[in-house]
Design a protein around this motif. Structure first.
Motif, PDB file in Angstrom:
ATOM      1  N   ALA A   1      31.470  19.455  47.093  1.00 17.75           N
ATOM      2  CA  ALA A   1      32.413  20.680  46.970  1.00 17.75           C
ATOM      3  C   ALA A   1      32.016  21.658  45.959  1.00 17.75           C
ATOM      4  CB  ALA A   1      33.781  20.236  46.969  1.00 17.75           C
ATOM      5  N   SER A   2      31.512  20.833  44.694  1.00 14.86           N
ATOM      6  CA  SER A   2      31.138  21.685  43.652  1.00 14.86           C
ATOM      7  C   SER A   2      29.642  21.985  44.063  1.00 14.86           C
ATOM      8  CB  SER A   2      31.340  20.853  42.359  1.00 14.86           C
ATOM      9  OG  SER A   2      32.555  20.864  41.955  1.00 14.86           O
ATOM     10  N   HIS A   3      29.214  23.288  43.876  1.00 20.30           N
ATOM     11  CA  HIS A   3      27.969  23.490  44.230  1.00 20.30           C
ATOM     12  C   HIS A   3      27.542  24.955  43.376  1.00 20.30           C
ATOM     13  CE1 HIS A   3      30.528  26.081  46.633  1.00 20.30           C
ATOM     14  NE2 HIS A   3      29.656  26.914  47.063  1.00 20.30           N
ATOM     15  N   ILE A   4      26.232  25.286  43.547  1.00 21.07           N
ATOM     16  CA  ILE A   4      25.699  26.361  42.535  1.00 21.07           C
ATOM     17  C   ILE A   4      25.369  27.535  43.813  1.00 21.07           C
ATOM     18  CG2 ILE A   4      24.114  27.281  41.080  1.00 21.07           C
ATOM     19  CD1 ILE A   4      24.126  24.604  39.618  1.00 21.07           C
ATOM     20  N   VAL A   5      25.940  28.851  43.497  1.00 17.56           N
ATOM     21  CA  VAL A   5      25.326  29.495  44.467  1.00 17.56           C
ATOM     22  C   VAL A   5      24.589  30.968  43.798  1.00 17.56           C
ATOM     23  CG1 VAL A   5      27.756  29.779  45.732  1.00 17.56           C
ATOM     24  CG2 VAL A   5      27.593  31.190  43.667  1.00 17.56           C
ATOM     25  N   GLU A   6      24.218  31.531  44.566  1.00 21.68           N
ATOM     26  CA  GLU A   6      23.097  32.575  43.930  1.00 21.68           C
ATOM     27  C   GLU A   6      23.686  33.259  42.684  1.00 21.68           C
ATOM     28  OE1 GLU A   6      22.124  36.241  46.035  1.00 21.68           O
ATOM     29  OE2 GLU A   6      20.414  36.265  44.463  1.00 21.68           O
ATOM     30  N   GLY A   7      22.713  33.381  41.705  1.00 17.50           N
ATOM     31  CA  GLY A   7      23.040  33.672  40.270  1.00 17.50           C
ATOM     32  C   GLY A   7      23.580  32.543  39.327  1.00 17.50           C
ATOM     33  N   GLY A   8      23.520  31.347  40.005  1.00 15.54           N
ATOM     34  CA  GLY A   8      23.757  30.392  38.968  1.00 15.54           C
ATOM     35  C   GLY A   8      25.260  30.081  38.898  1.00 15.54           C
ATOM     36  N   ILE A   9      26.109  30.888  39.673  1.00 18.69           N
ATOM     37  CA  ILE A   9      27.597  30.681  39.479  1.00 18.69           C
ATOM     38  C   ILE A   9      27.953  29.219  40.175  1.00 18.69           C
ATOM     39  CG2 ILE A   9      29.582  31.364  40.187  1.00 18.69           C
ATOM     40  CD1 ILE A   9      28.454  34.363  40.504  1.00 18.69           C
ATOM     41  N   VAL A  10      28.784  28.556  39.370  1.00 23.66           N
ATOM     42  CA  VAL A  10      29.186  27.246  39.841  1.00 23.66           C
ATOM     43  C   VAL A  10      30.547  27.394  40.783  1.00 23.66           C
ATOM     44  CG1 VAL A  10      29.773  25.212  39.097  1.00 23.66           C
ATOM     45  CG2 VAL A  10      28.120  25.916  38.015  1.00 23.66           C
ATOM     46  N   LYS A  11      30.612  26.996  41.710  1.00 25.29           N
ATOM     47  CA  LYS A  11      31.996  27.049  42.730  1.00 25.29           C
ATOM     48  C   LYS A  11      32.466  25.942  43.346  1.00 25.29           C
ATOM     49  CE  LYS A  11      32.882  30.878  44.670  1.00 25.29           C
ATOM     50  NZ  LYS A  11      33.222  31.866  45.825  1.00 25.29           N
TER      51      LYS A  11
ATOM     52  N   ASP B   1      33.088  36.362  41.439  1.00 19.77           N
ATOM     53  CA  ASP B   1      31.939  36.823  42.251  1.00 19.77           C
ATOM     54  C   ASP B   1      32.378  37.630  43.677  1.00 19.77           C
ATOM     55  OD1 ASP B   1      33.279  34.910  43.691  1.00 19.77           O
ATOM     56  OD2 ASP B   1      31.452  33.936  44.621  1.00 19.77           O
ATOM     57  N   HIS B   2      33.574  37.647  43.888  1.00 19.06           N
ATOM     58  CA  HIS B   2      34.232  38.472  45.102  1.00 19.06           C
ATOM     59  C   HIS B   2      34.024  39.846  44.578  1.00 19.06           C
ATOM     60  CE1 HIS B   2      37.494  37.478  42.365  1.00 19.06           C
ATOM     61  NE2 HIS B   2      38.126  38.753  42.865  1.00 19.06           N
ATOM     62  N   ARG B   3      34.210  40.266  43.198  1.00 23.08           N
ATOM     63  CA  ARG B   3      34.149  41.519  42.745  1.00 23.08           C
ATOM     64  C   ARG B   3      32.588  41.761  42.646  1.00 23.08           C
ATOM     65  NH1 ARG B   3      38.359  43.845  39.475  1.00 23.08           N
ATOM     66  NH2 ARG B   3      36.911  44.766  38.273  1.00 23.08           N
ATOM     67  N   LEU B   4      31.983  40.926  42.121  1.00 22.85           N
ATOM     68  CA  LEU B   4      30.303  41.288  41.765  1.00 22.85           C
ATOM     69  C   LEU B   4      30.039  41.543  43.150  1.00 22.85           C
ATOM     70  CD1 LEU B   4      29.332  38.098  39.874  1.00 22.85           C
ATOM     71  CD2 LEU B   4      30.060  40.373  38.939  1.00 22.85           C
ATOM     72  N   ALA B   5      30.158  41.233  44.307  1.00 21.34           N
ATOM     73  CA  ALA B   5      29.923  41.545  45.586  1.00 21.34           C
ATOM     74  C   ALA B   5      30.195  42.748  46.039  1.00 21.34           C
ATOM     75  CB  ALA B   5      30.268  40.562  46.695  1.00 21.34           C
ATOM     76  N   LYS B   6      31.026  43.750  45.482  1.00 19.69           N
ATOM     77  CA  LYS B   6      31.470  44.893  45.475  1.00 19.69           C
ATOM     78  C   LYS B   6      30.832  45.804  44.554  1.00 19.69           C
ATOM     79  CE  LYS B   6      35.739  43.742  45.923  1.00 19.69           C
ATOM     80  NZ  LYS B   6      37.321  43.870  45.946  1.00 19.69           N
ATOM     81  N   GLY B   7      29.993  45.247  43.702  1.00 18.14           N
ATOM     82  CA  GLY B   7      29.468  46.035  42.562  1.00 18.14           C
ATOM     83  C   GLY B   7      30.361  46.255  41.302  1.00 18.14           C
ATOM     84  N   GLN B   8      31.379  45.518  41.235  1.00 13.81           N
ATOM     85  CA  GLN B   8      32.126  45.628  40.113  1.00 13.81           C
ATOM     86  C   GLN B   8      32.016  44.608  39.070  1.00 13.81           C
ATOM     87  OE1 GLN B   8      35.822  45.164  42.381  1.00 13.81           O
ATOM     88  NE2 GLN B   8      36.328  47.203  41.984  1.00 13.81           N
ATOM     89  N   SER B   9      32.519  44.764  37.848  1.00 14.56           N
ATOM     90  CA  SER B   9      32.139  43.544  37.056  1.00 14.56           C
ATOM     91  C   SER B   9      33.243  42.673  37.226  1.00 14.56           C
ATOM     92  CB  SER B   9      32.165  44.225  35.356  1.00 14.56           C
ATOM     93  OG  SER B   9      31.647  43.170  34.754  1.00 14.56           O
ATOM     94  N   THR B  10      33.181  41.402  36.469  1.00  7.61           N
ATOM     95  CA  THR B  10      34.367  40.632  36.505  1.00  7.61           C
ATOM     96  C   THR B  10      35.779  41.206  35.853  1.00  7.61           C
ATOM     97  OG1 THR B  10      34.208  39.569  34.256  1.00  7.61           O
ATOM     98  CG2 THR B  10      32.700  38.816  35.860  1.00  7.61           C
ATOM     99  N   ALA B  11      36.711  40.562  36.275  1.00  6.99           N
ATOM    100  CA  ALA B  11      38.321  40.949  35.732  1.00  6.99           C
ATOM    101  C   ALA B  11      38.170  40.827  34.256  1.00  6.99           C
ATOM    102  CB  ALA B  11      39.165  40.295  36.637  1.00  6.99           C
ATOM    103  N   CYS B  12      37.884  40.073  33.611  1.00  2.00           N
ATOM    104  CA  CYS B  12      37.980  40.049  32.152  1.00  2.00           C
ATOM    105  C   CYS B  12      37.236  40.890  31.557  1.00  2.00           C
ATOM    106  CB  CYS B  12      37.757  38.436  31.793  1.00  2.00           C
ATOM    107  SG  CYS B  12      36.104  37.811  32.306  1.00  2.00           S
TER     108      CYS B  12
END
Lengths: 177, 313
Positions: free
Chosen positions: A73-83, A119-130
């Motif tokens: 369930a814990s895995h790494i997606v593109e860009g090294g993000i742990v999800k 990553d849902h924001r990154l996909a839209k070209g936005q930066s992270t919320a924080c």
């Protein structure tokens, strides 16, 4: 691509905006958080120093939480993000035990939850919320492999440290000192 | 220099201020797993050695408890899960790097094996037992015919199970008290010893008890030796490990560790067993019960104390 974040500890005022923005953006349940502020006070009066750090998951290159997960369930997606894939997580708690940064928590719905670098924001070209709300602009986010990204530029000109490098996790949050 | 840490915006249940994700369920599961491994290992060993006649309780009687121990252990593990409806996800993948995945698959193999082993002896235990269905009778004949092969498989799997109960903890580098390779052998030896304690308690044959007791004395000796090495290793390592050892050497777990585990769970029962060998009459339930109690307490303390230890930054 290697996403990373740099946090300027000299500019951070510890307002907690990043915490609230994350909780709002990601529907984090009340009483929980994916990022948080650490105030590290050192020295003794009158020579006292304070370091403020906005902390979150380090999205480690050598992530112990991903290694110990019994279901994948814990895995790494593109860009090294742990999800975490919610409907593969059994809630055994192994990843929570394995994290030297205590960055994961057990969501009231049962699965384990954590920072996703928005990553849902990154996909839209936005930066992270924080990053997008930080009033002092002390958070820099981007691709480490791109020399012109915000984070690469921030790391180039400043000295920095990572947390608990001795844990061997190769963390990807860089604290500018 | 004085250093203080404040964390604002964080009061996450079971994580702040101290990690406490695993409660009684995990130590109980580790205890029952070790106990089952102990009983099965010696059942297999004495069958392979061809001594099932003298070691009747070890080979034929005590293994009846194993399926119950394993099922109760699995139940405890299941109770620990926070997303229980998805537990079957454990069995849709094999993750070589995850000790918990190894454990789940080992239990998947060893639990049916323990039931098959016990079923092979049910006729001897309950005279007049009838399987009713022909296919079950044929299966029983098969089990009896290949008992030696089963014994070898059981010995191998029980060693994996016993070591796994320790590796489950030692694989976590983030918890310095657990992160030591000695934990695997230590939990194995402790599990074998608790298995022997229960078998001895059940046995009515004096000679069988005496042999088991001799093995147990050696195992407890090894266990004490490994615990000393565990603490020595911590004290010779980095700061976080030194602090982990301090929990048992003056820190908050000192009394529970030395009184319940070392004295009541190991030193006192092994003294009683040695006295028994020299001809003193000691009711067998006293050392047996103490060893079982010590084994459970050891796991309770290790799981709770380990979660407190962490990297500092």
């Amino acid at each position: 691509m290697r996403y990373a974040m740099a946090i300027d500890t000299a500019k951070c005022v510890g307002c907690g905006d990043c915490v609230v923005a994350c909780q709002t953006e990601n529907n984090v349940p009340v009483g929980y958080c994916r990022d948080w502020i650490v105030e590290n006070v050192s020295g003794s009066y009158p020579n006292v120093e304070i370091e403020l750090r906005s902390e979150r998951c380090n999205h480690c290159d050598n992530a112990p939480c991903v290694r110990c997960c019994p279901t994948g369930a814990s895995h790494i997606v593109e860009g090294g993000i742990v999800k975490v894939t919610h409907n593969e997580c059994i809630g055994c708690g192994a990843c929570i035990e394995s994290c030297p940064y205590d960055a994961r928590y057990s969501h009231p719905d049962g699965y384990v939850d954590k920072c996703t670098f928005c990553d849902h924001r990154l996909a839209k070209g936005q930066s992270t919320a924080c990053v997008s709300v930080c009033p002092t602009s002390c958070l820099y986010f981007g691709d480490l492999e791109d020399p012109n990204s915000e984070v690469s530029k921030a790391l180039k000109n400043r000295s920095w440290k990572v947390l608990a490098p001795e844990a061997g996790t190769k963390p990807q949050l860089y604290f500018l000192t | 220099m004085k250093e203080e840490l404040f964390v604002s915006g964080r009061h996450i249940p079971n994580i702040d201020p101290y990690l406490s994700i695993w409660h009684w369920e995990i130590p109980v599961y580790l205890f029952l797993g070790g106990l089952a491994a102990g009983i099965m290992f010696f059942a297999g060993l004495f069958l392979v050695l061809g001594r099932e006649k003298e070691m009747e309780t070890t080979v034929k009687r005590a293994p009846f408890l194993v399926p119950f121990a394993l099922v109760l252990g699995l139940l405890a593990l299941f109770l620990d899960l926070k997303h229980q409806l998805y537990f079957w996800r454990l069995y849709t993948t094999i993750r070589i790097e995850s000790p918990m995945s190894w454990g789940a698959w080992t239990l998947m193999l060893i639990t049916p094996l323990s039931i098959v082993w016990a079923a092979g002896y049910i006729k001897e235990a309950i005279p007049g037992w009838d399987w009713r269905f022909g296919i079950l009778k044929q299966f029983e004949a098969l089990v009896i015919k290949y008992r030696k092969h089963l014994a070898w498989a059981m010995m191998g799997l029980s060693l994996i199970l016993g070591v796994y109960t320790g590796i489950l903890l030692s694989a976590f580098n983030a918890r310095p008290l657990w992160n030591t390779s000695i934990l695997g052998p230590l939990f194995l030896v402790s599990g074998l010893s608790t298995g022997l304690a229960l078998t001895m308690w059940m046995s009515k044959s004096h000679s069988e008890r005496k042999l088991l007791s001799k093995i147990d004395i050696v195992l407890i000796g090894v266990e004490l030796f490994l615990i000393i090495h565990l603490l020595m290793g911590f004290l010779a390592a980095g700061m976080v490990q030194v602090e982990a050892a301090q929990l048992f050497l003056g820190g908050e777990f000192t009394v529970s560790f030395w009184v319940f585990v070392i004295i009541m769970g190991l030193a006192f029962p092994v003294t009683l067993e040695i006295l028994e060998l020299f001809g003193y009459k000691i009711p067998i339930w006293i050392p047996s019960l103490l060893i079982l109690f010590g084994g459970l307490m050891f796991r309770m303390i290790m799981v709770e104390a380990g979660q407190i230890t962490r990297f500092l930054y």
